[in-house]
Scaffold this active site. Structure first.
Site, PDB file in Angstrom:
ATOM      1  CE1 TYR A 201     -38.584 -46.124  44.727  1.00 46.61           C
ATOM      2  CE2 TYR A 201     -39.441 -44.414  42.852  1.00 46.61           C
ATOM      3  CZ  TYR A 201     -39.211 -45.257  44.204  1.00 46.61           C
ATOM      4  OH  TYR A 201     -40.992 -45.076  45.007  1.00 46.61           O
TER       5      TYR A 201
ATOM      6  CG  HIS B 102     -41.071 -43.312  50.048  1.00 48.51           C
ATOM      7  ND1 HIS B 102     -39.613 -43.485  48.938  1.00 48.51           N
ATOM      8  CD2 HIS B 102     -42.093 -44.084  49.444  1.00 48.51           C
ATOM      9  CE1 HIS B 102     -39.907 -44.139  48.309  1.00 48.51           C
ATOM     10  NE2 HIS B 102     -41.007 -44.785  48.593  1.00 48.51           N
TER      11      HIS B 102
END
Length: 268
Positions: free
Chosen positions: A57, A117
């Protein structure tokens, strides 16, 4: 707040806040950082203590700065972040460096839940990455470790050849794609399910049904969706740039869906 006890005894709040666009210009995923922590400030004021971040992010420092600004002690917060494996695994030295960057940006010496992730094609590398997370867990730097976007085959690799069972699998579970089979598999292995972007996928037809259900309880359609998920023991991480809507997403613990309403939602 409702809590879910993970397979290592750690408790995680059943509702957390997503953060992937927080602190960014135009509230856009690819936006540059604005230099403020407004959404985190609001979330903390609203009562959020569980925050979900990721290296991908590119804004972990927004969360770190926001938590640091609050008057609350670090142990009051549950922080999740994730190793960026969207382009595979860069090796142990790379992973160590990225983890140190996360700790620095988040301004903490431990992370409550650290995830891989995304899976990739090299099973030997995935096991190497998992072993590295296990080392951080055994040293207490990570209080829990888990995975994100893993399917059964990827989980089986870790279950069969890893040393620690993942605490969570963060996956897609939304209206129109509840992912029941994978959630059941997670549960059968003692792995908690976290739903990312749990409010996506709601079309007008589904919204009409959810509004109708919500009207019986004095709740919005989004509150109905989140309540449905936590009644399935699924942890949810909604996200909003609006302070009032943030608060609504936490206001889901004073009602319970009927069996018939749950059936209607499951069929959406």
């Amino acid at each position: 707040m409702k809590y879910r006890k993970l397979n290592n005894g750690i408790e995680i709040p059943s509702v957390g806040s997503g953060t992937n666009t927080y602190g960014k210009e135009g509230n856009q995923y690819s936006g540059a950082l604005r230099g403020d922590t407004q959404e985190i400030d609001w979330a903390i004021e609203n009562g959020y203590r569980h925050f979900d971040s990721a290296q991908l992010y590119l804004n972990e420092e927004v969360l770190g700065n926001g938590l640091k600004k609050s008057s609350l002690p670090r142990e009051d917060f549950f922080i999740t972040t994730k190793l960026n494996t969207f382009e595979g695994f860069g090796g142990a030295d790379w992973a160590h460096a990225e983890i140190e960057k996360s700790l620095e940006k988040l301004q903490t010496d431990y992370i409550d839940l650290f995830l891989i992730h995304k899976p990739w094609d090299d099973h030997a590398e995935m096991l190497e990455a998992w072993t590295l997370l296990e080392d951080y867990y055994n040293r207490g730097v990570f209080k829990s470790i888990g995975v994100s976007n893993f399917e059964k085959e990827h989980l089986d690799l870790l279950l069969e050849q890893g040393g620690i069972i993942p605490a969570v699998n963060q996956i897609k579970s939304q209206v129109g794609n509840w992912n029941e089979e994978l959630i059941a598999y997670n549960e059968s292995k003692g792995i908690a399910t976290v739903a990312w972007s749990p409010l996506r996928g709601i079309d007008e037809k589904a919204k009409q049904v959810l509004d109708e259900i919500g009207s019986q309880y004095g709740k919005t359609y989004t509150q109905v969706v989140l309540r449905y998920q936590i009644e399935r023991d699924v942890i949810v991480i909604p996200k909003s740039h609006n302070k009032d809507r943030q608060a609504q997403c936490l206001d889901i613990f004073d009602f319970e869906l009927s069996a018939s309403d749950r059936d209607r939602i499951a069929a959406l």
